[in-house]
Enzyme design. Structure first.
Site, short mmCIF file in Angstrom:
data_model
loop_
_atom_site.label_atom_id
_atom_site.label_comp_id
_atom_site.label_asym_id
_atom_site.label_seq_id
_atom_site.Cartn_x
_atom_site.Cartn_y
_atom_site.Cartn_z
CG ASN A 102 -0.26 0.20 2.52
OD1 ASN A 102 0.95 0.01 2.64
ND2 ASN A 102 -1.02 0.58 3.54
CG ASP A 176 -8.87 0.99 6.16
OD1 ASP A 176 -8.29 1.47 5.18
OD2 ASP A 176 -8.98 1.58 7.24
#
Length: 412
Positions: A102, A176
């Site tokens: 990420n 998320d």
């Protein structure tokens, strides 16, 4: 010896990521039997230190959030800025099937870890990228969290608030987890293709893109400004007054959902005892309701009726009438929810301070058997064993520890 089926046994996943979304993907793959090796810095993932924000004690030995996102993984702590650490990282990739990251696009390019660079050396690698705003466009390098890229930029906060009030409160993890499972779906498809053909793939999603998909129905409907009510709205003024939360006599809230007003009109109002409205053609069908501007009247009558009984009384009435409803529950109530326990939503974990209830992934497999729930690793906990698997000897490993290229956490 366990006979549990592990469909991803033999698959090696390197997770170069922090916080929640990408870690969710890694956790899901680990639950399926993949060897997921998480790479951290010496200080560790910032997620290890978020307990005070969540209302928990800060304790490395009892970190329920860390467990949720990182159970069943191994961990190695490498200084990626050290050439020796970078070399070890590339050795990890030599036989890896999947890389999850990420890092921001710009940072990946600076480090030579972008997809275009890595696919030359690792043509069969599945490269999974989780970003805040996507990998293109003017905002691709902005820091992205679900509070901002998902809830705010993605249309939740402005549209779902009551028009007369501030936006709803949000908590970490909601966006998320959504993104992490989306990315996992892409990874599994790409991994299947890679095993069949030997061709790797880049799989990408972001908090922003996933929020847009989630809001797809309403974003599309926004192209028709002459129909419906423009959001944000006060729920009292909604086009369908039956899709609302109703306050009970003790101050609890019951949400009902009746997507088609006409189908549920008679059944719902009869169950509430509002038979006078059932016989009044001004309220039915929904076209008449809108033409007469009586949606707020329906809402007010229903709300006033709900306030006369407790949520337990309404639960019985609505169940008997087959009306879709649910009590708005607290987190404390969910911990004791019989339906959640019956469907294996929770796992009991023993800690030094006692037993805690942890949440499990929501995807179940009928033939696989129960998924183990091993505690999330400490910083660098598996560093030595992973380095030995890569061919490093004890002298080399000790030298890397002394040089702080390899870090292993110790309680001080």
């Amino acid at each position: 010896m366990s006979t549990r089926k592990q469909p991803l046994k033999g698959i090696k996943v390197i997770e170069l990521a922090n916080f929640i979304a990408a870690a969710t993907t890694g956790r899901f793959l680990a639950d399926l039997g993949a060897d997921v090796i998480k790479i951290e810095s010496a200080k560790g993932d910032p997620l290890r230190y978020t307990a005070p924000t969540e209302g928990r004690p800060l304790d490395m030995y009892e970190n329920t959030t860390w467990e949720l996102e990182n159970a069943n993984k191994r961990c190695i702590s490498l200084n990626m800025k050290d050439p020796a650490g970078k070399e070890a990282f590339f050795k990890l990739l030599d036989d890896a099937d999947v890389l999850i990251t990420n890092w921001r696009v710009q940072a990946l390019e600076r480090a030579g870890l972008d997809y275009e660079t890595l696919k030359v050396k690792y043509p069969s690698l599945v490269y999974a990228l989780c970003t805040g705003y996507g990998e293109f466009g003017p905002d691709k390098d902005l820091p992205g969290f679900d509070f901002t890229a998902f809830f705010a930029r993605g249309g939740y906060l402005e549209n779902l608030r009551q028009k007369s009030d501030v936006p709803m409160n949000v908590v970490p993890g909601l966006g998320d987890h959504n993104v992490g499972i989306n990315l996992a779906a892409g990874v599994l498809a790409a991994l299947y293709h890679a095993k069949l053909t030997g061709e790797g793939e880049k799989v990408e999603t972001s908090l922003f893109e996933s929020a847009i998909f989630n809001m797809g129905m309403m974003i599309q409907a926004a192209q028709y400004p002459d129909h419906g009510v423009k959001y944000p709205i006060n729920i009292r003024e909604a086009s369908n007054p039956f899709n609302a939360c109703w306050r009970t006599s003790e101050g609890r809230y019951i949400q009902t959902c009746m997507p088609d007003y006409n189908t549920y009109f008679k059944k719902f109002l009869t169950a509430l005892g509002l038979t006078d409205m059932v016989e009044d053609e001004r309220f039915f069908p929904v076209q008449n309701l809108h033409e007469n501007g009586l949606g707020t009247t329906v809402y007010d009558r229903v709300m006033s009726t709900f306030e006369q009984k407790s949520h337990e009384e309404w639960a019985q009435i609505l169940t008997e009438a087959d009306i879709p409803f649910a009590l708005a529950k607290t987190w404390e109530e969910l911990l004791e929810d019989d339906q959640a326990w019956a469907n294996d939503c929770f796992h009991k974990m023993q800690y030094p301070n006692g037993e805690r209830v942890l949440v499990k992934h929501p995807i179940k497999f009928a033939e696989m058997g129960p998924t183990p729930y091993n505690k999330g690793p400490m910083i660098g906990e598996h560093g030595v064993e992973v380095m030995k698997e890569l061919g490093y000897n004890e002298d080399q490993i000790n030298e890397m520890i002394e040089n702080k290229t390899l870090y292993i956490w110790e309680d001080k």
